[in-house]
Write a protein that holds these residues in place. Structure first.
Motif, PDB file in Angstrom:
ATOM      1  N   ASN A 159       0.859  -1.178   0.000  1.00 19.16           N
ATOM      2  CA  ASN A 159       0.000   0.000   0.000  1.00 19.16           C
ATOM      3  C   ASN A 159       0.901   1.236   0.000  1.00 19.16           C
ATOM      4  OD1 ASN A 159      -1.750   2.170   0.809  1.00 19.16           O
ATOM      5  ND2 ASN A 159      -3.225   0.658   1.523  1.00 19.16           N
ATOM      6  N   ALA A 160       1.268   1.717  -1.183  1.00 17.00           N
ATOM      7  CA  ALA A 160       2.196   2.845  -1.313  1.00 17.00           C
ATOM      8  C   ALA A 160       1.684   4.119  -0.630  1.00 17.00           C
ATOM      9  CB  ALA A 160       2.501   3.106  -2.778  1.00 17.00           C
ATOM     10  N   PRO A 161       0.366   4.443  -0.687  1.00 17.74           N
ATOM     11  CA  PRO A 161      -0.100   5.652   0.014  1.00 17.74           C
ATOM     12  C   PRO A 161       0.183   5.626   1.517  1.00 17.74           C
ATOM     13  CG  PRO A 161      -1.741   4.953  -1.579  1.00 17.74           C
ATOM     14  CD  PRO A 161      -0.707   3.870  -1.537  1.00 17.74           C
ATOM     15  N   LEU A 162       0.026   4.463   2.165  1.00 14.98           N
ATOM     16  CA  LEU A 162       0.322   4.386   3.593  1.00 14.98           C
ATOM     17  C   LEU A 162       1.819   4.554   3.851  1.00 14.98           C
ATOM     18  CD1 LEU A 162      -1.937   1.517   5.024  1.00 14.98           C
ATOM     19  CD2 LEU A 162      -2.182   3.999   5.302  1.00 14.98           C
ATOM     20  N   LEU A 163       2.648   3.966   3.001  1.00 13.19           N
ATOM     21  CA  LEU A 163       4.096   4.134   3.139  1.00 13.19           C
ATOM     22  C   LEU A 163       4.466   5.607   3.003  1.00 13.19           C
ATOM     23  CD1 LEU A 163       6.958   2.981   3.366  1.00 13.19           C
ATOM     24  CD2 LEU A 163       6.912   2.601   0.891  1.00 13.19           C
ATOM     25  N   LEU A 164       3.886   6.280   2.012  1.00 17.07           N
ATOM     26  CA  LEU A 164       4.166   7.696   1.806  1.00 17.07           C
ATOM     27  C   LEU A 164       3.650   8.534   2.969  1.00 17.07           C
ATOM     28  CD1 LEU A 164       5.234   9.881  -0.125  1.00 17.07           C
ATOM     29  CD2 LEU A 164       2.955   9.945  -1.162  1.00 17.07           C
ATOM     30  N   LEU A 165       2.471   8.181   3.487  1.00 14.83           N
ATOM     31  CA  LEU A 165       1.916   8.906   4.629  1.00 14.83           C
ATOM     32  C   LEU A 165       2.832   8.781   5.842  1.00 14.83           C
ATOM     33  CD1 LEU A 165      -0.374  10.452   6.037  1.00 14.83           C
ATOM     34  CD2 LEU A 165      -1.477   8.242   6.478  1.00 14.83           C
ATOM     35  N   GLY A 166       3.377   7.578   6.059  1.00 16.35           N
ATOM     36  CA  GLY A 166       4.273   7.386   7.177  1.00 16.35           C
ATOM     37  C   GLY A 166       5.526   8.240   7.060  1.00 16.35           C
ATOM     38  N   VAL A 167       6.121   8.284   5.868  1.00 16.59           N
ATOM     39  CA  VAL A 167       7.352   9.050   5.666  1.00 16.59           C
ATOM     40  C   VAL A 167       7.089  10.547   5.794  1.00 16.59           C
ATOM     41  CG1 VAL A 167       9.154   9.651   4.015  1.00 16.59           C
ATOM     42  CG2 VAL A 167       8.418   7.276   4.233  1.00 16.59           C
ATOM     43  N   VAL A 168       6.109  11.050   5.049  1.00 22.14           N
ATOM     44  CA  VAL A 168       5.835  12.490   5.057  1.00 22.14           C
ATOM     45  C   VAL A 168       5.319  12.947   6.424  1.00 22.14           C
ATOM     46  CG1 VAL A 168       4.448  14.329   4.033  1.00 22.14           C
ATOM     47  CG2 VAL A 168       5.423  12.541   2.584  1.00 22.14           C
ATOM     48  N   GLY A 169       4.397  12.171   7.003  1.00 31.03           N
ATOM     49  CA  GLY A 169       3.895  12.522   8.324  1.00 31.03           C
ATOM     50  C   GLY A 169       4.995  12.512   9.365  1.00 31.03           C
ATOM     51  N   GLY A 170       5.896  11.536   9.267  1.00 31.71           N
ATOM     52  CA  GLY A 170       7.016  11.477  10.206  1.00 31.71           C
ATOM     53  C   GLY A 170       7.935  12.676  10.071  1.00 31.71           C
ATOM     54  N   VAL A 171       8.210  13.093   8.843  1.00 31.72           N
ATOM     55  CA  VAL A 171       9.060  14.265   8.623  1.00 31.72           C
ATOM     56  C   VAL A 171       8.445  15.496   9.281  1.00 31.72           C
ATOM     57  CG1 VAL A 171       9.888  15.877   6.875  1.00 31.72           C
ATOM     58  CG2 VAL A 171      10.174  13.431   6.527  1.00 31.72           C
TER      59      VAL A 171
ATOM     60  N   MET B 167       4.621   2.803   7.914  1.00 32.61           N
ATOM     61  CA  MET B 167       5.571   2.410   6.877  1.00 32.61           C
ATOM     62  C   MET B 167       5.570   0.900   6.678  1.00 32.61           C
ATOM     63  SD  MET B 167       8.851   5.008   7.190  1.00 32.61           S
ATOM     64  CE  MET B 167       9.308   4.475   8.845  1.00 32.61           C
ATOM     65  N   ARG B 168       5.478   0.146   7.770  1.00 32.78           N
ATOM     66  CA  ARG B 168       5.480  -1.310   7.647  1.00 32.78           C
ATOM     67  C   ARG B 168       4.157  -1.822   7.086  1.00 32.78           C
ATOM     68  NH1 ARG B 168       8.930  -2.674  13.207  1.00 32.78           N
ATOM     69  NH2 ARG B 168      10.964  -2.191  12.238  1.00 32.78           N
ATOM     70  N   LEU B 169       3.061  -1.214   7.479  1.00 32.94           N
ATOM     71  CA  LEU B 169       1.774  -1.588   6.882  1.00 32.94           C
ATOM     72  C   LEU B 169       1.773  -1.279   5.391  1.00 32.94           C
ATOM     73  CD1 LEU B 169      -0.725  -0.353   9.617  1.00 32.94           C
ATOM     74  CD2 LEU B 169      -0.504  -2.703   8.794  1.00 32.94           C
ATOM     75  N   GLY B 170       2.351  -0.141   5.027  1.00 29.69           N
ATOM     76  CA  GLY B 170       2.387   0.224   3.625  1.00 29.69           C
ATOM     77  C   GLY B 170       3.280  -0.668   2.790  1.00 29.69           C
TER      78      GLY B 170
ATOM     79  N   GLY C 271       2.267  -4.875   4.582  1.00 27.16           N
ATOM     80  CA  GLY C 271       0.893  -5.185   4.953  1.00 27.16           C
ATOM     81  C   GLY C 271       0.700  -5.605   6.381  1.00 27.16           C
ATOM     82  N   THR C 272       1.761  -5.536   7.202  1.00 23.95           N
ATOM     83  CA  THR C 272       1.644  -5.881   8.613  1.00 23.95           C
ATOM     84  C   THR C 272       2.712  -5.124   9.384  1.00 23.95           C
ATOM     85  OG1 THR C 272       1.693  -7.660  10.264  1.00 23.95           O
ATOM     86  CG2 THR C 272       3.137  -7.893   8.355  1.00 23.95           C
ATOM     87  N   ALA C 273       2.397  -4.781  10.645  1.00 17.07           N
ATOM     88  CA  ALA C 273       3.354  -4.070  11.484  1.00 17.07           C
ATOM     89  C   ALA C 273       3.929  -4.963  12.571  1.00 17.07           C
ATOM     90  CB  ALA C 273       2.682  -2.855  12.123  1.00 17.07           C
ATOM     91  N   GLY C 274       3.594  -6.236  12.561  1.00 11.01           N
ATOM     92  CA  GLY C 274       4.093  -7.141  13.592  1.00 11.01           C
ATOM     93  C   GLY C 274       3.933  -8.584  13.174  1.00 11.01           C
TER      94      GLY C 274
ATOM     95  N   GLY D 172      -7.013  -4.098   2.785  1.00 18.38           N
ATOM     96  CA  GLY D 172      -7.007  -4.564   4.167  1.00 18.38           C
ATOM     97  C   GLY D 172      -6.042  -3.819   5.056  1.00 18.38           C
ATOM     98  N   ALA D 173      -5.014  -3.173   4.475  1.00 20.10           N
ATOM     99  CA  ALA D 173      -4.020  -2.467   5.283  1.00 20.10           C
ATOM    100  C   ALA D 173      -4.575  -1.186   5.885  1.00 20.10           C
ATOM    101  CB  ALA D 173      -2.789  -2.146   4.430  1.00 20.10           C
ATOM    102  N   PHE D 174      -5.684  -0.667   5.332  1.00 17.79           N
ATOM    103  CA  PHE D 174      -6.225   0.589   5.848  1.00 17.79           C
ATOM    104  C   PHE D 174      -6.832   0.424   7.245  1.00 17.79           C
ATOM    105  CE2 PHE D 174      -6.316   1.728   1.276  1.00 17.79           C
ATOM    106  CZ  PHE D 174      -5.624   2.928   1.361  1.00 17.79           C
ATOM    107  N   GLY D 175      -7.425  -0.722   7.532  1.00 14.64           N
ATOM    108  CA  GLY D 175      -8.035  -0.941   8.849  1.00 14.64           C
ATOM    109  C   GLY D 175      -7.037  -0.820   9.994  1.00 14.64           C
TER     110      GLY D 175
END
Length: 259
Positions: free
Chosen positions: A132-144, A208-211, A214-217, A226-229
């Motif tokens: 899920n590239a949008p979630l990966l991008l959200l993690g990077v940009v939001g983190g910055v 970033m891991r969900l993006g 698809g899982t953070a653990g 499914g990664a959005f939930g």
């Protein structure tokens, strides 16, 4: 002159100062690149791909701490103590433009290194494309953005650039050891994991891991939809840190030295 041009002009001046500061240049550029070189030589088979993806996202998080947070604390403190911020406020730049201009070189370096790490993961480690590239991008940009705000907030109680080595330790150590970089939070007791998910870097790492995988653990990987939930809670925590950082800067940020 438009706001974008004013920010670019200030950013060019800050970039020149960054290139002249060997210590800042090392922590912002050389150290993360050395980590990429080290990881690229690790042999990987198909069964270890998710583990290596976790390692690459941990390096992305490390960039936020070194290239963005720590370097910007010293930059804001240095400009304040040299009365640069006070003089800039007497000109056309708004407060937001000043903060953004000072931060722009560090932000550019962090985003460039994030792209490099993702490319290195694909080329050298054979990692698959993000789920899920949008979630990966959200993690990077939001983190910055979060760590730019935290850097400005941390400068409030940092009297000198030398003291930044001490005042930044709580956030640096807390994020390094408590945000799931080394041990997934799902492997910890529920009360401990719930508390650690409130750290500023934890939602960034999870997104970033969900993006990417698809899982953070330890949960089974999700597909794109499914990664959005599972991302709902990290997004809320990230938004809370954004709001807290913005409020701290608005009401507590110091533009000149305390006399």
């Amino acid at each position: 002159m438009s706001a974008a041009r004013r920010i670019r002009a200030l950013g060019r001046a800050e970039l020149t100062l960054l290139l002249r500061n060997r210590a800042a240049l090392f922590s912002a550029i050389v150290l993360p690149l050395a980590m990429v070189a080290a990881v690229s030589g690790v042999p990987v088979d198909r069964g270890e791909l998710s583990t290596m993806a976790f390692l690459v996202t941990a390096m992305l998080a490390f960039v936020l701490l070194s290239a963005v947070y720590y370097n910007l604390v010293t930059a804001y403190v240095s400009r304040r103590e040299e009365l640069v911020l006070k003089r800039l406020r007497a000109g056309e730049l708004t407060d937001a433009e000043i903060l953004a201009g000072v931060a722009s070189p560090a932000v550019a370096v962090a985003l460039a290194q994030s792209v490099l790490f993702v490319a290195a993961g694909a080329v050298f480690l054979g990692l698959p494309a993000p789920v899920n590239a949008p979630l990966l991008l959200l993690g990077v940009v939001g983190g910055v953005v979060v760590f730019v705000l935290l850097a400005a907030a941390s400068s409030v109680f940092t009297r000198t650039t030398e003291l930044a080595q001490i005042t930044t330790l709580p956030i640096l150590l807390g994020c390094l050891f408590g945000s799931g970089l080394m041990v997934p939070l799902e492997e910890l007791p529920d009360p401990v994991a719930a508390a650690l998910r409130a750290l500023p870097l934890s939602p960034v790492v999870e997104l970033m891991r969900l993006g990417w995988v698809g899982t953070a653990g330890e949960r089974a990987p999700e597909d794109f939809a499914g990664a959005f939930g599972p991302a709902a809670v990290p997004v809320l925590v990230l938004v809370a840190w954004l709001a807290a950082g913005a409020m701290a800067i608005r009401y507590r940020f110091r533009w000149e030295p305390r006399r």
